[in-house]
Write a protein that holds these residues in place. Sequence first.
Motif, PDB file in Angstrom:
ATOM      1  N   GLN A   7       0.850  -1.056   0.228  1.00 38.77           N
ATOM      2  CA  GLN A   7       0.073  -0.060   0.222  1.00 38.77           C
ATOM      3  C   GLN A   7       1.014   1.261  -0.106  1.00 38.77           C
ATOM      4  OE1 GLN A   7      -2.467  -0.480   3.652  1.00 38.77           O
ATOM      5  NE2 GLN A   7      -4.004  -1.335   2.281  1.00 38.77           N
ATOM      6  N   ARG A   8       2.075   1.172   0.765  1.00 39.50           N
ATOM      7  CA  ARG A   8       2.977   2.405   0.683  1.00 39.50           C
ATOM      8  C   ARG A   8       3.503   2.593  -0.624  1.00 39.50           C
ATOM      9  NH1 ARG A   8       6.150   0.588   4.500  1.00 39.50           N
ATOM     10  NH2 ARG A   8       4.649   1.397   6.179  1.00 39.50           N
ATOM     11  N   ALA A   9       3.720   1.549  -1.486  1.00 38.28           N
ATOM     12  CA  ALA A   9       4.211   1.570  -2.645  1.00 38.28           C
ATOM     13  C   ALA A   9       3.320   2.193  -3.601  1.00 38.28           C
ATOM     14  CB  ALA A   9       4.788   0.081  -3.137  1.00 38.28           C
ATOM     15  N   GLU A  10       2.182   2.075  -3.349  1.00 30.75           N
ATOM     16  CA  GLU A  10       1.178   2.235  -4.052  1.00 30.75           C
ATOM     17  C   GLU A  10       0.682   3.785  -4.033  1.00 30.75           C
ATOM     18  OE1 GLU A  10      -3.575   1.233  -5.508  1.00 30.75           O
ATOM     19  OE2 GLU A  10      -2.744   0.403  -3.666  1.00 30.75           O
ATOM     20  N   THR A  11       0.999   4.152  -2.651  1.00 32.77           N
ATOM     21  CA  THR A  11       0.810   5.781  -2.321  1.00 32.77           C
ATOM     22  C   THR A  11       1.982   6.457  -3.009  1.00 32.77           C
ATOM     23  OG1 THR A  11      -0.526   5.013  -0.426  1.00 32.77           O
ATOM     24  CG2 THR A  11       0.711   7.352  -0.849  1.00 32.77           C
ATOM     25  N   ASP A  12       3.023   5.937  -2.837  1.00 36.85           N
ATOM     26  CA  ASP A  12       4.222   6.722  -3.492  1.00 36.85           C
ATOM     27  C   ASP A  12       4.178   6.829  -5.122  1.00 36.85           C
ATOM     28  OD1 ASP A  12       5.465   7.041  -1.075  1.00 36.85           O
ATOM     29  OD2 ASP A  12       6.673   5.260  -1.418  1.00 36.85           O
ATOM     30  N   ILE A  13       3.479   5.913  -5.732  1.00 33.18           N
ATOM     31  CA  ILE A  13       3.349   5.885  -7.251  1.00 33.18           C
ATOM     32  C   ILE A  13       2.407   7.161  -7.580  1.00 33.18           C
ATOM     33  CG2 ILE A  13       2.678   4.588  -9.139  1.00 33.18           C
ATOM     34  CD1 ILE A  13       5.436   4.080  -8.519  1.00 33.18           C
ATOM     35  N   VAL A  14       1.285   6.922  -6.659  1.00 35.04           N
ATOM     36  CA  VAL A  14       0.057   7.829  -7.013  1.00 35.04           C
ATOM     37  C   VAL A  14       0.872   9.516  -6.878  1.00 35.04           C
ATOM     38  CG1 VAL A  14      -1.931   8.988  -5.972  1.00 35.04           C
ATOM     39  CG2 VAL A  14      -1.657   6.480  -6.299  1.00 35.04           C
ATOM     40  N   GLN A  15       1.629   9.506  -5.836  1.00 35.81           N
ATOM     41  CA  GLN A  15       2.212  10.766  -5.578  1.00 35.81           C
ATOM     42  C   GLN A  15       3.381  11.035  -6.328  1.00 35.81           C
ATOM     43  OE1 GLN A  15       2.861  10.680  -1.268  1.00 35.81           O
ATOM     44  NE2 GLN A  15       0.736  11.072  -0.992  1.00 35.81           N
ATOM     45  N   ASN A  16       3.745  10.239  -7.451  1.00 37.06           N
ATOM     46  CA  ASN A  16       4.972  10.663  -8.387  1.00 37.06           C
ATOM     47  C   ASN A  16       6.169  10.462  -7.811  1.00 37.06           C
ATOM     48  OD1 ASN A  16       3.404  10.904 -10.593  1.00 37.06           O
ATOM     49  ND2 ASN A  16       2.643  13.187  -9.920  1.00 37.06           N
ATOM     50  N   VAL A  17       6.165   9.478  -6.835  1.00 36.79           N
ATOM     51  CA  VAL A  17       7.789   9.256  -6.353  1.00 36.79           C
ATOM     52  C   VAL A  17       8.530   8.535  -7.397  1.00 36.79           C
ATOM     53  CG1 VAL A  17       9.078   8.144  -4.585  1.00 36.79           C
ATOM     54  CG2 VAL A  17       6.947   9.331  -3.895  1.00 36.79           C
ATOM     55  N   ASN A  18       9.608   8.453  -7.517  1.00 27.78           N
ATOM     56  CA  ASN A  18      10.452   8.161  -8.518  1.00 27.78           C
ATOM     57  C   ASN A  18      10.205   6.600  -8.514  1.00 27.78           C
ATOM     58  OD1 ASN A  18      12.785   6.535  -9.923  1.00 27.78           O
ATOM     59  ND2 ASN A  18      13.815   8.351  -9.888  1.00 27.78           N
TER      60      ASN A  18
END
Length: 354
Positions: A325-336
């Motif tokens: 879930q943390r990875a999905e949130t990071d992707i939504v927030q445009n993290v590398n």
Amino acid sequence: MSFTFMSSPIDNSIAREALRTRLLTDLAADRVPHAIMFCGPQQAGKLAMALDFARALLCQHPQPDGQPCGQCISCRMAAKLEHPDLHFAFPIVKDAKTKTEEATSDIFIKEWRAQLIENPYFDLDQWLIVMGAENQQAKYYVAEAANIARKLVLKSNQGGRKVMLIWLPEKMNAETANALLKLFEEPPAGTHFIMVSDEPDLMLATILSRTQRILVPPMPDDEWRSVCPEKDEGQDFELFVRLMRLAYQRKAKELREWADEVSAMGRERQKQFLAFAQRMARENFIYNFQQPELNSLTTEQEAFSRNFARFVNERNIISFTDELQRAETDIVQNVNPRMVFFGLALQIIVLLKS
């Protein structure tokens, strides 16, 4: 108006029918708010229900219980999605030739109507395929706000209500949502906004406060399978299996290559994979209970879980889900994405060894 999900398929069917009845009763009594939002899981079939209600709103000669007559000119036009007072807004992908100020839903309105008529039980991933943009991220451009306002300020073509159906409004950025705020505060007479949201909590709070939420219970599994377009999960499953095997073997170099491969996919595809991985983690945890009726796995997935499930247990299932879930949130927030997926792979190593 609020509805709570019930536990059994029979209860969910009853709740869904009660919801339809309540909506039509409010319509017959002229108690429908100017802005409502259908929320719930993907399996709720929210878009199809919202579309049915939009058609009911436009009927010129409804029955006493609110049911549309199905015979008037408005019903016939709405059935074909050709009603001039039924408007749509939905996230799109802009190509290089389209100017940002021209990037509105109208670019794909023919494809949208065709998809709705063929099968309204689709999701964003399938809509991206229809647009030919599987590896891109769909969104609302700020031009959409002006486009919506322009359509709604006009008089009703048929002399009745006007309906604007907005699919996945959470894909609007703050600028677009703020541009629509005045319309929600002071809508033109006879105008109804019907929104369909997968993640309403991502929306602007000022929009949410002016909207009545309707929680739609999920459809029974057999009913959902009969209407939902089948999704090819083969690539996601292959990526999941490779991640777990490489993490178990602690092959850092190959995990870096795996992360680079996933990073090359579009963000929507990356989110789709992470959602699939979360489901697989839950399915493998449940597999340990040895109650097949609780699992929803294909033959190929079940063969993998037979040996893998023991590595997802009560000691690490919460952490497994949290990391995904943390990875999905990071992707939504445009993290590398390279950082996200390689970091995820390293955490999986730790979790599998716990």
